[in-house]
Design a protein around this motif. Sequence first.
Motif, PDB file in Angstrom:
ATOM      1  N   LEU A  32      39.101  37.597  38.835  1.00 36.06           N
ATOM      2  CA  LEU A  32      37.738  37.750  39.332  1.00 36.06           C
ATOM      3  C   LEU A  32      37.627  38.760  40.475  1.00 36.06           C
ATOM      4  O   LEU A  32      36.574  39.351  40.675  1.00 36.06           O
ATOM      5  CB  LEU A  32      37.203  36.398  39.837  1.00 36.06           C
ATOM      6  N   GLY A  33      38.682  38.934  41.249  1.00 36.03           N
ATOM      7  CA  GLY A  33      38.578  39.721  42.471  1.00 36.03           C
ATOM      8  C   GLY A  33      38.975  41.176  42.368  1.00 36.03           C
ATOM      9  O   GLY A  33      38.793  41.934  43.325  1.00 36.03           O
ATOM     10  N   LEU A  34      39.496  41.607  41.238  1.00 36.67           N
ATOM     11  CA  LEU A  34      40.056  42.961  41.138  1.00 36.67           C
ATOM     12  C   LEU A  34      39.068  43.984  40.601  1.00 36.67           C
ATOM     13  O   LEU A  34      39.464  44.997  40.031  1.00 36.67           O
ATOM     14  CB  LEU A  34      41.329  42.937  40.276  1.00 36.67           C
ATOM     15  N   TRP A  35      37.774  43.746  40.807  1.00 38.05           N
ATOM     16  CA  TRP A  35      36.748  44.672  40.328  1.00 38.05           C
ATOM     17  C   TRP A  35      36.879  46.044  40.994  1.00 38.05           C
ATOM     18  O   TRP A  35      36.759  47.074  40.341  1.00 38.05           O
ATOM     19  CB  TRP A  35      35.367  44.085  40.607  1.00 38.05           C
ATOM     20  N   GLY A  36      37.134  46.067  42.297  1.00 33.37           N
ATOM     21  CA  GLY A  36      37.112  47.343  43.012  1.00 33.37           C
ATOM     22  C   GLY A  36      38.471  47.973  43.233  1.00 33.37           C
ATOM     23  O   GLY A  36      38.558  49.095  43.735  1.00 33.37           O
ATOM     24  N   ALA A  37      39.542  47.256  42.898  1.00 30.95           N
ATOM     25  CA  ALA A  37      40.887  47.781  43.142  1.00 30.95           C
ATOM     26  C   ALA A  37      41.388  48.492  41.889  1.00 30.95           C
ATOM     27  O   ALA A  37      41.936  47.866  40.982  1.00 30.95           O
ATOM     28  CB  ALA A  37      41.824  46.649  43.542  1.00 30.95           C
ATOM     29  N   ILE A  38      41.177  49.791  41.837  1.00 32.97           N
ATOM     30  CA  ILE A  38      41.551  50.566  40.655  1.00 32.97           C
ATOM     31  C   ILE A  38      43.040  50.888  40.715  1.00 32.97           C
ATOM     32  O   ILE A  38      43.534  51.408  41.717  1.00 32.97           O
ATOM     33  CB  ILE A  38      40.718  51.855  40.574  1.00 32.97           C
ATOM     34  N   GLY A  39      43.765  50.590  39.659  1.00 34.53           N
ATOM     35  CA  GLY A  39      45.195  50.861  39.627  1.00 34.53           C
ATOM     36  C   GLY A  39      45.889  49.971  38.618  1.00 34.53           C
ATOM     37  O   GLY A  39      45.252  49.230  37.861  1.00 34.53           O
ATOM     38  N   THR A  40      47.203  50.030  38.598  1.00 36.57           N
ATOM     39  CA  THR A  40      48.005  49.264  37.639  1.00 36.57           C
ATOM     40  C   THR A  40      49.100  48.499  38.370  1.00 36.57           C
ATOM     41  O   THR A  40      49.464  48.834  39.499  1.00 36.57           O
ATOM     42  CB  THR A  40      48.658  50.181  36.588  1.00 36.57           C
TER      43      THR A  40
END
Length: 362
Positions: free
Chosen positions: A275-283
């Motif tokens: 739910l919280g990784l909407w804004g954290a772009i990456g792998t």
Amino acid sequence: MATGRATVLVEPNKLETWDVPVVDPEPGGALVRIVVGGVCGSDVHITTGEAGIMPFPIILGHEGIGRVEKLGGIETDYAGVPVKPGDLVYWSPIAACHRCYTCNVLNETPCDNSRFFEHAEKPNWGSYADYAWLPNGLAFFKLPDGADPLAVAALGCALPTVLRGFDRCGPVKMGEAVVVQGAGPVGLSAILVAAQAGARDVIVIDGVDQRLEVARSLGATATISLKDSPEERKRKIYDITGPGGPSLVVEAAGVLPAFPEGVDLTGPHGRYVILGLWGAIGTQPISPRDMTTKNLTIAGATFPRPKHYYEAMHLAARLQDEVPLASLVTHRFSIEDAGRALDAVHKGEVIKAVIDPEHAAA
């Protein structure tokens, strides 16, 4: 023409306070005076550019409670409840088109033509402002009589997001062991819902002692510090849950390393909800074999539907006298001080910050 103040993001990391026109509602719409606008962690990602390029300039804010000033020829809210000028309302901030495959066949959000922001010079529903202009088709709901606006605003879009996640991925089951990664608003919402649903264990991981204390006040049964190593965190969790581990893990941390740890923490046959990784772009690397051998279900959820805002509003109103929801709002900022509000959220200095148009500028 009357004007009101608004916080405008002109470009990444450039905020300005504008005087914008106050426009009468269109047929089917509403004009509301903002009472409180929540400051969300995703607003930080939007401001810094981490969440991608937006249709600048935009008025910030997607969490709002306002008092109806004028209605565009309507007499009820989007649940059929009578509404009139002076009533407090809470709205879903996604302007869907209601004329596409996603809206009408999939019945999902966001739709193919969703508008999350409008150009700052046009009538606007951004909540870092004196007024919000709610277009026809943007769902809003009258607050129940006696509802504390701060109790509803305290968990902002986080509580609808959690309800959306459990709607998509299965509700919390009575007696199950739940781990929540992160005790920001999304994590606190997950804790609240899990505790209310009758989870046996509600274990929360965070690095801020104040947040862990708040987590306990909302129903967490155990807290674990990020100061512990990942191996020590897992050992403590399994000491509590037993060898089966948690059957539900909720990612609400918003940082990429939480993802592989969450996969590792989830017990056999369990669910991991992102739910919280909407804004954290990456792998991040994970072992697909772990997903197979543990028979895991991993799913993400975002962009709550209007019904989730409705459900969140009523849940907060029902619990406001039992659970210290309003006290989660620890900081108020003026429209002119939105930059300070975003900085405080970014630094983790607040539990919940809000924009209060009547608050004096620092």
